[in-house]
Design a protein around this motif. Structure first.
Motif, PDB file in Angstrom:
ATOM      1  N   ARG A  39     -20.803 -49.643  17.641  1.00 46.78           N
ATOM      2  CA  ARG A  39     -20.027 -49.047  16.544  1.00 46.78           C
ATOM      3  C   ARG A  39     -20.957 -48.506  15.445  1.00 46.78           C
ATOM      4  N   ALA A  40     -22.248 -48.815  15.549  1.00 51.27           N
ATOM      5  CA  ALA A  40     -23.188 -48.386  14.501  1.00 51.27           C
ATOM      6  C   ALA A  40     -23.444 -46.883  14.570  1.00 51.27           C
ATOM      7  N   LEU A  41     -23.674 -46.303  13.386  1.00 53.90           N
ATOM      8  CA  LEU A  41     -24.098 -44.900  13.296  1.00 53.90           C
ATOM      9  C   LEU A  41     -25.624 -44.882  13.252  1.00 53.90           C
ATOM     10  N   LEU A  42     -26.250 -44.062  14.088  1.00 54.66           N
ATOM     11  CA  LEU A  42     -27.713 -43.989  14.167  1.00 54.66           C
ATOM     12  C   LEU A  42     -28.184 -42.685  13.518  1.00 54.66           C
ATOM     13  N   ILE A  43     -29.152 -42.802  12.597  1.00 54.15           N
ATOM     14  CA  ILE A  43     -29.664 -41.627  11.868  1.00 54.15           C
ATOM     15  C   ILE A  43     -31.179 -41.604  12.024  1.00 54.15           C
ATOM     16  N   ASP A  44     -31.692 -40.608  12.766  1.00 50.94           N
ATOM     17  CA  ASP A  44     -33.153 -40.507  12.878  1.00 50.94           C
ATOM     18  C   ASP A  44     -33.650 -39.430  11.913  1.00 50.94           C
ATOM     19  N   LYS A  54     -23.608 -44.229  25.487  1.00 49.95           N
ATOM     20  CA  LYS A  54     -23.403 -45.673  25.322  1.00 49.95           C
ATOM     21  C   LYS A  54     -22.403 -45.981  24.209  1.00 49.95           C
ATOM     22  N   GLY A  55     -21.804 -44.937  23.629  1.00 49.79           N
ATOM     23  CA  GLY A  55     -20.747 -45.144  22.630  1.00 49.79           C
ATOM     24  C   GLY A  55     -21.191 -45.027  21.185  1.00 49.79           C
ATOM     25  N   PHE A  56     -22.500 -44.830  20.945  1.00 47.05           N
ATOM     26  CA  PHE A  56     -22.991 -44.715  19.570  1.00 47.05           C
ATOM     27  C   PHE A  56     -22.688 -43.324  19.008  1.00 47.05           C
ATOM     28  N   ALA A  57     -22.613 -43.246  17.663  1.00 47.49           N
ATOM     29  CA  ALA A  57     -22.645 -41.956  16.966  1.00 47.49           C
ATOM     30  C   ALA A  57     -24.086 -41.762  16.529  1.00 47.49           C
ATOM     31  N   MET A  58     -24.604 -40.537  16.684  1.00 50.04           N
ATOM     32  CA  MET A  58     -26.009 -40.323  16.296  1.00 50.04           C
ATOM     33  C   MET A  58     -26.224 -38.921  15.723  1.00 50.04           C
ATOM     34  N   ILE A  59     -27.008 -38.854  14.642  1.00 49.74           N
ATOM     35  CA  ILE A  59     -27.417 -37.556  14.095  1.00 49.74           C
ATOM     36  C   ILE A  59     -28.939 -37.521  13.926  1.00 49.74           C
ATOM     37  N   ASP A  60     -29.522 -36.300  14.009  1.00 46.38           N
ATOM     38  CA  ASP A  60     -30.915 -36.132  13.586  1.00 46.38           C
ATOM     39  C   ASP A  60     -30.846 -35.605  12.156  1.00 46.38           C
ATOM     40  N   ALA A 116     -19.942 -33.072  12.858  1.00 47.84           N
ATOM     41  CA  ALA A 116     -19.609 -33.044  11.418  1.00 47.84           C
ATOM     42  C   ALA A 116     -19.050 -34.398  10.961  1.00 47.84           C
ATOM     43  N   LYS A 117     -18.249 -35.051  11.819  1.00 49.13           N
ATOM     44  CA  LYS A 117     -17.648 -36.332  11.390  1.00 49.13           C
ATOM     45  C   LYS A 117     -18.720 -37.412  11.237  1.00 49.13           C
ATOM     46  N   ASP A 118     -19.762 -37.330  12.036  1.00 43.52           N
ATOM     47  CA  ASP A 118     -20.857 -38.319  11.914  1.00 43.52           C
ATOM     48  C   ASP A 118     -21.680 -38.055  10.647  1.00 43.52           C
ATOM     49  N   LEU A 119     -21.858 -36.762  10.316  1.00 45.07           N
ATOM     50  CA  LEU A 119     -22.544 -36.432   9.059  1.00 45.07           C
ATOM     51  C   LEU A 119     -21.727 -36.963   7.877  1.00 45.07           C
ATOM     52  N   GLU A 120     -20.397 -36.823   7.934  1.00 45.10           N
ATOM     53  CA  GLU A 120     -19.582 -37.315   6.809  1.00 45.10           C
ATOM     54  C   GLU A 120     -19.722 -38.826   6.656  1.00 45.10           C
ATOM     55  N   ARG A 121     -19.862 -39.533   7.781  1.00 49.49           N
ATOM     56  CA  ARG A 121     -20.078 -40.987   7.715  1.00 49.49           C
ATOM     57  C   ARG A 121     -21.426 -41.297   7.063  1.00 49.49           C
ATOM     58  N   ALA A 122     -22.418 -40.447   7.331  1.00 45.88           N
ATOM     59  CA  ALA A 122     -23.769 -40.689   6.814  1.00 45.88           C
ATOM     60  C   ALA A 122     -23.929 -40.225   5.372  1.00 45.88           C
ATOM     61  N   ARG A 123     -23.099 -39.265   4.962  1.00 42.95           N
ATOM     62  CA  ARG A 123     -23.318 -38.573   3.688  1.00 42.95           C
ATOM     63  C   ARG A 123     -23.508 -39.498   2.483  1.00 42.95           C
ATOM     64  N   PRO A 124     -22.679 -40.554   2.309  1.00 41.32           N
ATOM     65  CA  PRO A 124     -22.876 -41.400   1.110  1.00 41.32           C
ATOM     66  C   PRO A 124     -24.286 -41.984   1.029  1.00 41.32           C
ATOM     67  N   LEU A 125     -24.874 -42.320   2.182  1.00 36.97           N
ATOM     68  CA  LEU A 125     -26.250 -42.860   2.157  1.00 36.97           C
ATOM     69  C   LEU A 125     -27.269 -41.752   1.924  1.00 36.97           C
ATOM     70  N   LEU A 126     -27.067 -40.627   2.612  1.00 36.99           N
ATOM     71  CA  LEU A 126     -28.020 -39.512   2.457  1.00 36.99           C
ATOM     72  C   LEU A 126     -28.060 -39.067   0.996  1.00 36.99           C
ATOM     73  N   GLU A 127     -26.891 -39.118   0.326  1.00 38.39           N
ATOM     74  CA  GLU A 127     -26.836 -38.709  -1.090  1.00 38.39           C
ATOM     75  C   GLU A 127     -27.637 -39.635  -1.999  1.00 38.39           C
ATOM     76  N   LYS A 128     -27.862 -40.863  -1.528  1.00 39.47           N
ATOM     77  CA  LYS A 128     -28.672 -41.791  -2.342  1.00 39.47           C
ATOM     78  C   LYS A 128     -30.169 -41.536  -2.142  1.00 39.47           C
ATOM     79  N   MET A 129     -30.517 -40.741  -1.132  1.00 39.13           N
ATOM     80  CA  MET A 129     -31.938 -40.497  -0.836  1.00 39.13           C
ATOM     81  C   MET A 129     -32.317 -39.029  -1.047  1.00 39.13           C
ATOM     82  N   GLY A 130     -31.321 -38.157  -1.187  1.00 44.00           N
ATOM     83  CA  GLY A 130     -31.628 -36.730  -1.262  1.00 44.00           C
ATOM     84  C   GLY A 130     -30.647 -35.977  -2.139  1.00 44.00           C
TER      85      GLY A 130
END
Ligand code: NAD
Length: 294
Positions: free
Chosen positions: A87-92, A111-117, A140-154
């Motif tokens: 269920r984890a989102l993976l961000i490389d 394997k069921g993960f969501a992943m973005i580069d 796009a939906k995976d980016l929206e999941r990541a966005r709150p964290l990315l906004e804290k770094m960029g």
């Protein structure tokens, strides 16, 4: 929400510290103990391996040197896909080959993960100031999941397209940056050989059509600007060997696609010469010394 951060180097450490500052619980792992110590000193939770760090994470972020490190961290027996919860989102965030990014994401998704580069631009200063630009490849939906964290770094977050396209943008950007730095160095050297003051030359070109990022914000000639690596003996910043790796990615990518990148190839060759002369750990603006007029 639990975050796991793997790779606490020049970029990863300040990025992870910004997540801690924003109140996230972050568990980190790096191969280098001094990096873990700095992370723990700022409130991070240490783990003994990447596998243990990711085991109950909701979001996993990696910031590693190159493609081979990412492949082994994600796909290896002791790696992320074998131990994280699907269920984890993976961000490389590492800069790697677009093809490797696509392949790893494909395996992760199977394997069921969501992943973005999500490679970045902005350097260590941008990582510290949380002003990085993120170039994201994936759904796009995976980016929206990541966005709150990315906004804290960029500061700037761009959706480039499908998995791998964040890396494609990064490879194109850094090929242009490497070429620009060489061209800027060459022009400054020619002016200096004519007896010009490099500061006057830079000021005029910055207001003329030769204007570019290297000239304006990262001048490679020592003492033209304060607080840039050229005025600090080329220490810190973005290493020659990392630029060489990125130009290698561009050349390899162009060969795979039969694309013509003669300037990219020449830049790769020149950074290679500079690295082999013992300058691999210096900032990439030190190629100014390669263009020296004897
Ligand atoms: P770095 O070498 O300082 O950090 C990489 C870290 O990854 C190291 O601390 C290393 O010990 C760790 N590592 C390697 N394999 C590991 C593993 N299996 N498990 C845990 N940790 C592992 O490099 P950096 O400057 O932080 O760059 C990281 C990435 O960001 C690179 O792909 C680089 O091209 C890219 N990048 C760097 C800059 C910059 O200015 N430095 C700017 C933009 C992008």
């Amino acid at each position: 929400m639990k975050v796991a951060f793997i790779g606490l180097g020049n970029m990863g450490l300040p990025m992870a510290l910004n997540l801690l500052k924003a109140g996230y619980s972050v568990t980190g792992f790096d191969l280098v103990q001094s990096q873990i110590d700095a992370f723990v000193g700022a409130g991070g939770l240490p783990e003994k391996s990447a596998a243990l760090a990711v085991i109950d994470a909701d979001i996993v972020i990696s910031m590693l040197p190159a493609s081979r490190h990412v492949e082994s961290l994600y796909l290896g027996d002791a790696g992320i896909l074998a131990h994280a919860n699907p269920r984890a989102l993976l961000i490389d965030c590492s800069t790697i080959s677009p093809k490797v990014a696509q392949d790893v994401a494909k395996t992760a998704k199977a394997k069921g993960f969501a992943m973005i580069d999500a490679p970045v631009s902005g350097g260590t200063a941008g990582a510290q100031a949380a002003t990085l630009t993120f170039m994201v490849g994936g759904d796009a939906k995976d980016l929206e999941r990541a966005r709150p964290l990315l906004e804290k770094m960029g500061k700037n977050i761009f959706h480039a397209g499908a998995n791998g396209s964040g890396q494609t943008v990064k490879v194109c950007n850094n090929m242009l940056l490497g070429i620009q730095m060489l061209g800027t160095s060459e022009a400054l050297r020619l002016g200096i050989a004519n007896g010009m003051d490099p500061k006057i030359l830079s000021d005029i070109m910055t207001k003329s059509s030769g204007r570019n990022w290297a000239l304006e914000l990262y001048n490679p000639c020592p003492n033209v600007m304060e607080n840039v690596p050229s005025s600090k003996n080329y220490a810190g910043g973005f290493g020659v060997d990392l630029m060489l790796k990125d130009l290698g990615l561009a050349v390899e990518n162009a060969q795979d696609l039969n694309a013509s990148t003669p300037l990219g190839e020449l830049a790769h060759h020149l950074y290679e010469l500079h690295s082999k002369a013992g300058n691999g750990a210096l900032d990439f603006s030190s190629v100014f010394n390669l263009t020296k007029v004897e």
